[in-house]
Design an enzyme around this catalytic site. Structure first.
Site, PDB file in Angstrom:
ATOM      1  N   ASP A 253      43.637  40.355  51.284  1.00 48.92           N
ATOM      2  CA  ASP A 253      42.471  40.038  50.476  1.00 48.92           C
ATOM      3  C   ASP A 253      42.532  38.537  50.158  1.00 48.92           C
ATOM      4  O   ASP A 253      43.587  37.917  50.297  1.00 48.92           O
ATOM      5  CB  ASP A 253      42.536  40.874  49.192  1.00 48.92           C
ATOM      6  CG  ASP A 253      41.575  40.373  48.161  1.00 48.92           C
ATOM      7  OD1 ASP A 253      40.376  40.251  48.487  1.00 48.92           O
ATOM      8  OD2 ASP A 253      42.022  40.065  47.025  1.00 48.92           O
ATOM      9  N   ASP A 255      40.492  36.425  47.185  1.00 43.28           N
ATOM     10  CA  ASP A 255      40.514  36.038  45.758  1.00 43.28           C
ATOM     11  C   ASP A 255      41.504  36.883  44.954  1.00 43.28           C
ATOM     12  O   ASP A 255      41.433  38.109  44.959  1.00 43.28           O
ATOM     13  CB  ASP A 255      39.105  36.183  45.165  1.00 43.28           C
ATOM     14  CG  ASP A 255      38.103  35.289  45.896  1.00 43.28           C
ATOM     15  OD1 ASP A 255      38.467  34.137  46.205  1.00 43.28           O
ATOM     16  OD2 ASP A 255      36.979  35.757  46.169  1.00 43.28           O
TER      17      ASP A 255
HETATM   18 MG   LIG Z   1      40.829  40.141  45.246  1.00 41.26          MG
END
Ligand SMILES: [Mg+2]
Ligand SMILES: [Zn+2]
Length: 443
Positions: A253, A255
């Site tokens: 992932d 952020d």
């Molecule tokens: Mg995230």
């Protein structure tokens, strides 16, 4: 299908291998000349005719390969006059009449394991005139780079340029497919530089594409490089990365996992790597896993950012990682968002799509692009969306305690494992793998 191998150039002496001067393409890896590895690899992808351009010491190449019948391909030669060097492309002028279709061009001093059939399919699908195999490397800041716009090559970025701007980590690997259009740029018998005098002239006029590959391509410039290729070959790493074989990936992932979570990120100045992330990604780069980023970016649908701005942020991320010697192999984002009715939104992106996490569309697309076996792969993320996506795909996951730390409350999930941050997650995952292998070996 035809291939041209540029095997001219200077001879070499690597004393551990031979005292005699030999053409570089005749250096052996695993007891076989590099050139023979190349021809076998080409043949596997459906090439039945190879033209070898020879130069200094070319007779040693001819003596060894003859007409190619022992390798099951038709080999012919073009001999360059060692006193009249033609540069990296000048010999193509003399091959005009021997090539009528799209053809592969490689250099004989590069060790490679590439699924050329896959590259040719990309070339054909884009109706391309020149397709360049590109890949990220661990030192983009001092490499010649390719600038693309959605895979179309728009410029070359020389390493001599002062790089005070952000860039994609995209390096030309010296493997090409050309349509016969290339011959219109070789109008007279003289020296031509392939990139400078030919491909650069095609930009903006013909279709020139970057084919992004994670396959093994290494030139044998120095004894150190030669030794590392031999080690990689012995360990099966070269073959393992061939896209004909199923790949494994660590899906990250963005952020809160790679960069510090600061709400919806719309300014690249706000992009800040979490400590240890570069080291974690370097560990992935050194492993058998591809490093692929999978991120929801509803800011596009909301109208808070443009695709261009998002691309800028990703160039910034690649630049920051590149300075630390780390790179990602691929990146996928979902620009959609399902809820309509906000000021400034982009109506056509306000849809229920198949890619927004926890849906698995981006995983499936990556799996298709890089022939990834999902069962062998893993997802690492900070939100329950990431873990839920892994569950939906039936694969393992690690929840990190950075960013959302799994406290977003969107789904009730059970990650396979938890870790403090990306560094701990990757370290634990890869070390377990290593321990597992050692136990396997003992048994
Ligand atoms: Mg995230
Ligand atoms: Zn989507």
């Amino acid at each position: 299908m035809k291939a041209v191998i540029m095997a001219g150039g200077k001879g070499t002496r690597i004393s551990s291998i031979t005292q005699d001067e030999i053409p570089k393409p005749m250096l052996t890896v695993g007891g076989k000349p590099i050139l023979e590895h190349q021809i076998e690899c080409l043949k596997k992808s459906g090439v039945d005719e190879v033209i070898i351009v020879t130069g200094h010491l070319g007779e040693k190449i001819k003596e060894y390969f003859k007409d190619g019948s022992t390798l099951g391909v038709n080999i012919s030669y073009y001999e360059e006059d060692p006193d009249k060097p033609l540069g990296t492309a000048g010999s193509l002028y003399y091959l005009k009449d021997r090539i009528q279709d799209d053809f592969i061009l490689i250099f004989g001093d590069v060790f490679l394991s590439v699924d050329f059939a896959r590259m040719m399919a990309f070339h054909k699908a884009n109706a391309s005139d020149a397709t360049l195999l590109t890949h990220p490397n661990s030192h983009p800041f001092d490499s010649d780079l390719i600038i693309t716009d959605h895979n179309e090559v728009v410029a070359f970025d020389s390493k001599e340029n002062v790089r005070d701007y952000d860039y994609n980590n995209l390096v030309n690997s010296g493997i090409y497919i050309f349509s016969p259009r290339i011959f219109t740029y070789l109008t007279e018998p003289r020296k031509y530089g392939l990139e400078k005098d030919v491909i650069a002239k095609m930009l903006g006029k013909d279709r020139v594409f970057s084919y992004h590959s994670t396959e093994y391509v290494k030139d044998m410039g120095t004894p150190e490089r030669y030794e590392s290729v031999n080690n990689d070959y012995a360990n099966g790493l070269c073959e393992a990365r061939n896209l004909e074989r199923k790949q494994k990936a660590i899906f990250l992932d963005r952020d809160g996992t790679i960069n510090v979570l600061k709400g919806f990120l719309t300014r690249k100045e706000d992009f800040e790597l979490i400590p240890g992330v570069s080291e974690a990604i370097k560990m992935i780069n050194a492993s058998e896993y591809l490093c692929i980023v999978i991120t929801n970016q509803p800011i596009i649908a909301r109208g808070d950012s443009t695709v261009q701005n998002l691309d800028d942020i990703h160039r910034h991320m690649e630049t920051l990682l590149g300075k630390e010697g780390a790179y990602i192999d691929g990146l996928y984002y979902c620009p959609h968002h399902p809820d309509k009715g906000f000021a400034g939104e982009v109506p056509e992106l306000k849809i229920v799509c198949d890619c927004r996490k926890p849906k698995i569309g981006m995983l499936l697309k990556a799996a298709e692009d890089y022939n990834i076996g999902l069962a062998e792969s893993i997802v690492i993320g900070d939100s329950t969306l990431d873990i839920k996506m892994a569950e939906n795909a039936g694969i393992k996951s690690i929840l990190v305690k950075t960013g959302e730390a799994g406290l977003d409350g969107k789904f009730t999930v059970e990650p396979t494992e938890c870790a403090n941050d990306l560094f701990d997650a990757v370290n634990s995952f890869l070390n377990k793998k290593e321990r597992g292998r050692r136990i396997e070996k003992r048994n």
